[in-house]
Structure formats: structure tokens, C-alpha cells
Design a protein around this motif. Structure first.
Motif, PDB file in Angstrom:
ATOM      1  N   ALA A  20       0.816  -1.211   0.000  1.00  0.00           N
ATOM      2  CA  ALA A  20       0.000   0.000   0.000  1.00  0.00           C
ATOM      3  C   ALA A  20       0.851   1.263   0.000  1.00  0.00           C
ATOM      4  O   ALA A  20       0.440   2.292  -0.533  1.00  0.00           O
ATOM      5  CB  ALA A  20      -0.939   0.005   1.204  1.00  0.00           C
ATOM      6  N   ASP A  21       2.044   1.201   0.599  1.00  0.00           N
ATOM      7  CA  ASP A  21       2.936   2.361   0.661  1.00  0.00           C
ATOM      8  C   ASP A  21       4.382   1.879   0.522  1.00  0.00           C
ATOM      9  O   ASP A  21       5.120   1.792   1.507  1.00  0.00           O
ATOM     10  CB  ASP A  21       2.746   3.112   1.973  1.00  0.00           C
ATOM     11  N   PRO A  22       4.796   1.552  -0.709  1.00  0.00           N
ATOM     12  CA  PRO A  22       6.118   0.945  -0.906  1.00  0.00           C
ATOM     13  C   PRO A  22       7.292   1.854  -0.571  1.00  0.00           C
ATOM     14  O   PRO A  22       8.400   1.367  -0.349  1.00  0.00           O
ATOM     15  CB  PRO A  22       6.120   0.564  -2.384  1.00  0.00           C
ATOM     16  N   ALA A  23       7.082   3.143  -0.496  1.00  0.00           N
ATOM     17  CA  ALA A  23       8.184   4.064  -0.185  1.00  0.00           C
ATOM     18  C   ALA A  23       8.512   4.094   1.307  1.00  0.00           C
ATOM     19  O   ALA A  23       9.559   4.593   1.693  1.00  0.00           O
ATOM     20  CB  ALA A  23       7.841   5.471  -0.667  1.00  0.00           C
ATOM     21  N   ASP A  24       7.629   3.554   2.130  1.00  0.00           N
ATOM     22  CA  ASP A  24       7.834   3.545   3.581  1.00  0.00           C
ATOM     23  C   ASP A  24       8.603   2.283   3.963  1.00  0.00           C
ATOM     24  O   ASP A  24       8.070   1.179   3.875  1.00  0.00           O
ATOM     25  CB  ASP A  24       6.479   3.591   4.281  1.00  0.00           C
ATOM     26  N   ASP A  25       9.844   2.438   4.397  1.00  0.00           N
ATOM     27  CA  ASP A  25      10.676   1.271   4.687  1.00  0.00           C
ATOM     28  C   ASP A  25      10.452   0.698   6.084  1.00  0.00           C
ATOM     29  O   ASP A  25      11.011  -0.341   6.414  1.00  0.00           O
ATOM     30  CB  ASP A  25      12.153   1.604   4.497  1.00  0.00           C
ATOM     31  N   ARG A  26       9.642   1.323   6.890  1.00  0.00           N
ATOM     32  CA  ARG A  26       9.462   0.839   8.263  1.00  0.00           C
ATOM     33  C   ARG A  26       8.900  -0.573   8.319  1.00  0.00           C
ATOM     34  O   ARG A  26       9.315  -1.379   9.156  1.00  0.00           O
ATOM     35  CB  ARG A  26       8.560   1.784   9.053  1.00  0.00           C
ATOM     36  N   ARG A  27       7.976  -0.878   7.442  1.00  0.00           N
ATOM     37  CA  ARG A  27       7.342  -2.203   7.488  1.00  0.00           C
ATOM     38  C   ARG A  27       8.296  -3.321   7.071  1.00  0.00           C
ATOM     39  O   ARG A  27       8.384  -4.334   7.767  1.00  0.00           O
ATOM     40  CB  ARG A  27       6.069  -2.189   6.666  1.00  0.00           C
ATOM     41  N   VAL A  48      14.726  -7.533   2.840  1.00  0.00           N
ATOM     42  CA  VAL A  48      15.549  -6.325   2.688  1.00  0.00           C
ATOM     43  C   VAL A  48      15.862  -6.075   1.216  1.00  0.00           C
ATOM     44  O   VAL A  48      15.737  -4.954   0.730  1.00  0.00           O
ATOM     45  CB  VAL A  48      16.841  -6.424   3.525  1.00  0.00           C
ATOM     46  N   ARG A  49      16.243  -7.132   0.512  1.00  0.00           N
ATOM     47  CA  ARG A  49      16.546  -6.976  -0.927  1.00  0.00           C
ATOM     48  C   ARG A  49      15.340  -6.457  -1.694  1.00  0.00           C
ATOM     49  O   ARG A  49      15.458  -5.591  -2.557  1.00  0.00           O
ATOM     50  CB  ARG A  49      16.992  -8.319  -1.511  1.00  0.00           C
ATOM     51  N   ARG A  50      14.167  -7.013  -1.385  1.00  0.00           N
ATOM     52  CA  ARG A  50      12.946  -6.570  -2.075  1.00  0.00           C
ATOM     53  C   ARG A  50      12.659  -5.099  -1.783  1.00  0.00           C
ATOM     54  O   ARG A  50      12.309  -4.332  -2.687  1.00  0.00           O
ATOM     55  CB  ARG A  50      11.771  -7.442  -1.655  1.00  0.00           C
ATOM     56  N   ALA A  51      12.822  -4.686  -0.547  1.00  0.00           N
ATOM     57  CA  ALA A  51      12.589  -3.286  -0.181  1.00  0.00           C
ATOM     58  C   ALA A  51      13.578  -2.371  -0.899  1.00  0.00           C
ATOM     59  O   ALA A  51      13.200  -1.302  -1.386  1.00  0.00           O
ATOM     60  CB  ALA A  51      12.697  -3.105   1.330  1.00  0.00           C
ATOM     61  N   GLU A  52      14.838  -2.800  -0.976  1.00  0.00           N
ATOM     62  CA  GLU A  52      15.844  -2.002  -1.678  1.00  0.00           C
ATOM     63  C   GLU A  52      15.503  -1.874  -3.167  1.00  0.00           C
ATOM     64  O   GLU A  52      15.630  -0.794  -3.747  1.00  0.00           O
ATOM     65  CB  GLU A  52      17.228  -2.632  -1.512  1.00  0.00           C
ATOM     66  N   THR A  53      15.052  -2.967  -3.760  1.00  0.00           N
ATOM     67  CA  THR A  53      14.677  -2.959  -5.173  1.00  0.00           C
ATOM     68  C   THR A  53      13.513  -2.010  -5.428  1.00  0.00           C
ATOM     69  O   THR A  53      13.523  -1.232  -6.386  1.00  0.00           O
ATOM     70  CB  THR A  53      14.324  -4.387  -5.640  1.00  0.00           C
ATOM     71  N   VAL A  54      12.518  -2.067  -4.566  1.00  0.00           N
ATOM     72  CA  VAL A  54      11.344  -1.200  -4.720  1.00  0.00           C
ATOM     73  C   VAL A  54      11.752   0.269  -4.614  1.00  0.00           C
ATOM     74  O   VAL A  54      11.346   1.095  -5.443  1.00  0.00           O
ATOM     75  CB  VAL A  54      10.252  -1.551  -3.691  1.00  0.00           C
ATOM     76  N   LEU A  55      12.559   0.593  -3.610  1.00  0.00           N
ATOM     77  CA  LEU A  55      13.005   1.985  -3.463  1.00  0.00           C
ATOM     78  C   LEU A  55      13.790   2.425  -4.695  1.00  0.00           C
ATOM     79  O   LEU A  55      13.594   3.547  -5.196  1.00  0.00           O
ATOM     80  CB  LEU A  55      13.845   2.147  -2.200  1.00  0.00           C
ATOM     81  N   ASP A  56      14.660   1.557  -5.197  1.00  0.00           N
ATOM     82  CA  ASP A  56      15.437   1.876  -6.388  1.00  0.00           C
ATOM     83  C   ASP A  56      14.521   2.111  -7.586  1.00  0.00           C
ATOM     84  O   ASP A  56      14.710   3.078  -8.334  1.00  0.00           O
ATOM     85  CB  ASP A  56      16.431   0.749  -6.678  1.00  0.00           C
ATOM     86  N   GLU A  57      13.521   1.254  -7.761  1.00  0.00           N
ATOM     87  CA  GLU A  57      12.576   1.412  -8.868  1.00  0.00           C
ATOM     88  C   GLU A  57      11.781   2.703  -8.760  1.00  0.00           C
ATOM     89  O   GLU A  57      11.379   3.278  -9.777  1.00  0.00           O
ATOM     90  CB  GLU A  57      11.637   0.214  -8.935  1.00  0.00           C
ATOM     91  N   LEU A  58      11.544   3.156  -7.544  1.00  0.00           N
ATOM     92  CA  LEU A  58      10.820   4.417  -7.327  1.00  0.00           C
ATOM     93  C   LEU A  58      11.743   5.634  -7.426  1.00  0.00           C
ATOM     94  O   LEU A  58      11.290   6.767  -7.311  1.00  0.00           O
ATOM     95  CB  LEU A  58      10.132   4.404  -5.956  1.00  0.00           C
ATOM     96  N   GLY A  59      13.024   5.373  -7.609  1.00  0.00           N
ATOM     97  CA  GLY A  59      13.991   6.467  -7.691  1.00  0.00           C
ATOM     98  C   GLY A  59      14.325   7.069  -6.345  1.00  0.00           C
ATOM     99  O   GLY A  59      14.785   8.208  -6.260  1.00  0.00           O
TER     100      GLY A  59
END
Length: 75
Positions: A20-27, A48-59
């Protein structure tokens, strides 16, 4: 101590909230910490890898919390 089933359910709910909020890394950080607490290092690293990938894809930059957790997992 939390049972594996409880942790798995918490991870599932945290994943839905992350979607729902991929930019929020807290979850993902919280999910990875739960997994680490149960000795599930590989699963924590995947989160962790998935979260890093998502943040990278979002710039967006990789957060200090994710970097710290990555180091903790590697230790």
C-alpha cells in the motif's frame, strides 16, 4: 516468544501494508527484524533486498535503516 505461525501472519500483514505504501521502509524493516529474531536470516535478507529494489525502482535512496539491517544480516 512468538510462534512461527504468529510471525508468518505478521509478515503477511506487513507485506500487504508495504504494498500500500512501498516508499515507507518501516514495514519491511520490521518484518526483517521479526525474521532475524527467529533465526530466519535468509528470509530477512529477501525482505531487505525486495525493499531495496522497490526503493530503487521508485527512484528513492536506500534508507539508513535498510543499510544498517543489511549489515546486521551479513554479520
Amino acid at each position: 516468544a512468538e510462534s512461527r505461525r504468529d510471525v508468518d501472519e505478521a509478515i503477511r500483514l506487513l507485506a500487504r501494508a508495504t504494498d500500500a505504501d512501498p516508499a515507507d521502509d518501516r514495514r519491511p524493516v520490521q518484518a526483517a527484524r521479526l525474521l532475524l529474531a527467529q533465526g530466519r536470516r535468509g528470509a530477512a535478507e529477501t525482505v531487505v533486498r525486495r525493499a531495496e529494489t522497490v526503493l530503487d525502482e521508485l527512484g528513492l535512496p536506500i534508507t539508513s535503516a535498510l543499510r544498517a539491517l543489511r549489515s546486521e544480516i551479513a554479520a
